[in-house]
Design an enzyme around this catalytic site. Structure first.
Site, short mmCIF file in Angstrom:
data_model
loop_
_atom_site.label_atom_id
_atom_site.label_comp_id
_atom_site.label_asym_id
_atom_site.label_seq_id
_atom_site.Cartn_x
_atom_site.Cartn_y
_atom_site.Cartn_z
CB SER A 20 -0.95 -0.05 1.20
OG SER A 20 -1.89 0.99 1.14
CG ASP A 39 6.35 25.13 0.60
OD1 ASP A 39 5.45 24.56 1.24
OD2 ASP A 39 7.25 25.80 1.15
CG HIS A 99 -5.48 -2.11 -0.16
ND1 HIS A 99 -4.85 -1.45 -1.20
CD2 HIS A 99 -4.86 -1.68 0.96
CE1 HIS A 99 -3.91 -0.66 -0.73
NE2 HIS A 99 -3.90 -0.77 0.57
#
Length: 432
Positions: free
Chosen positions: A144, A353, A406
């Site tokens: 993951s 940023d 998953h």
């Protein structure tokens, strides 16, 4: 801090390692962190020359697994590797981040501190450890979010890697977080439909619980008021195999009658609190959206995208839907242990940023054999985006399957890793 000791269990030798690393690799005067990693090897392998494999846990914000024996993917890995289970910075025994450890900092200090806990610095920590061990190259296994870290590693230090194995964790390296959440809301809709189709009584049970929460104050064992939005979040389990039945059992035992009045049972409320992993692992909530950010702010992406899927905003008389792996700003108002981090979370959500996490040019020249399990029905990592990324990475092979959800590595790790190792061996043979 009390350090762990080496021990033996079920034929495995566990050895703890601690390292002091810079908080900020560009400014070593900013302070240090303690990083913990647990070496696992077969008893009798002390003199072995087996290569190393470092494991990157999913998350973000969760420590490496604590094996309960010689089984699963660890059993397969130890046949040819020494395994290093890394507690990523801020988790487990690695300078843990929690509401307790951040309490002495101002909101601005919290936000500044937390900017150093993304995949780029997790990878720098791994590289620091590799150099300390004197290892020329090692393999990575990323589950993951650990797969996201693996692509960051391939971007930053490709010459340090011999193989890369990824399960359920090939991210888009260029898409905006909004794209990710559009995809995951749609996947979550599909999982909801499957759940309610399998359990015809579940929709009425969910509506009864949600309506009760709208009309009554119910409190979790930690004193936190339980809300419809929190109840919806247990849908994150839909991304894991075998979760449907567990959730249905919770639903059918939610209420108890006291003096003619319905209340939510303590057992149910206790189970709901146990599902709130960000109470103990706040990195998962506070930095989750930033794992998709490179030079832009998330601005609460999932919250904004949710407004385009009004069916997830429950109202009486309307169908009930669970949500999935999304974080929302209201969590920092409602969840007891996230409340002290609310201002810091707002600062991080508006931060523009963020550094780049991937180098597309470097990845397009990749020479490291990369083997990936891509789950076709993955609720968290969109298969189409994984395929977009893999298309630009040479020497990367994907096993695309709907056999697993998953959590395939947890559910059937020995088989999954065996398949990936075989794929890596084939790729390596073609490179020679």
């Amino acid at each position: 801090m009390q350090h762990a000791h080496a021990f033996i269990d079920d034929g495995l030798h566990y050895l703890p390692h601690y390292f002091s690393v810079p908080l900020d690799y560009s400014d070593e005067s900013a302070g240090e962190l303690t990083i913990f990693a647990r070496e696992v090897r077969l008893v009798g392998d002390q003199q072995s020359q087996k290569p190393w494999l470092i494991f990157f846990q999913g998350g973000p914000g969760f420590p490496a697994l604590r094996p309960s024996g010689n089984s699963g993917w660890v059993k397969r890995a130890l046949q040819e590797y020494r395994v290093l289970l890394l507690d990523q910075r801020g988790t487990g025994n690695s300078s843990v981040i929690s509401h307790q450890t951040l309490a002495h900092l101002s909101a601005e200090q919290q936000a500044n501190y937390l900017t150093h806990f993304r995949a780029d610095n997790i990878v720098r920590d791994a590289e620091f450890i590799r150099e300390q061990f004197g290892v020329e190259k090692w393999a990575t296994l990323g589950q993951s979010f650990g797969g996201f870290c693996s692509l960051t590693y391939l971007s930053m230090f490709p010459d340090s890697l011999s193989r890369s194995y990824i399960t359920g964790g090939v991210p888009s390296i260029s898409r905006h977080a909004d794209d990710v959440y559009h995809a995951t809301f749609k996947r979550t809709q599909t999982k909801n439909h499957a759940f309610f189709a399998q359990f015809p009584k579940a929709q009425a049970l969910c509506q009864a619980i949600a309506d009760h929460l709208l009309d009554n104050e119910e409190y979790l064992p930690n004193g936190q008021r339980f809300t419809v939005e929190q109840f919806q979040q247990i849908g994150i389990n839909f991304g894991m195999s075998g979760s449907f039945l567990t959730i249905y059992y919770w639903l059918e035992n939610a209420f108890v009658e006291i003096n003619g009045q319905l209340q939510l049972r303590y057992e149910f409320l206790n189970a709901m609190l146990a599902e709130q992993g960000f109470q103990t692992n706040p990195i998962y909530a506070i930095l989750h959206e930033s794992i998709y950010c490179q030079g832009f702010a998330s601005n609460w992406s999932a919250h904004r995208v949710r407004s385009q899927y009004p069916e997830f905003n429950y109202q009486k008389g309307q169908p009930f839907l669970f949500t999935g792996e999304m974080v929302f700003p209201w969590m920092f108002e409602q969840y007891k242990n996230l409340q002290p981090l609310q201002q810091a979370a707002e600062m991080l959500a508006s931060k523009t940023d963020w550094n780049s996490l991937y180098d597309a040019i470097q990845l397009s020249h990749n020479k490291v054999p990369v083997s990936c399990a891509v789950y076709a029905d993955d609720m968290f990592v969109e298969m189409d985006y994984s395929r977009e990324t893999l298309a630009i990475i040479p020497n990367a092979k994907a096993w695309i399957t709907n056999e697993y959800e998953h959590n395939g590595l947890r559910a059937d790790g020995e088989r999954v890793l065996d398949r990936l190792i075989a794929m890596g061996n084939q790729t390596s043979a073609t490179l020679i």
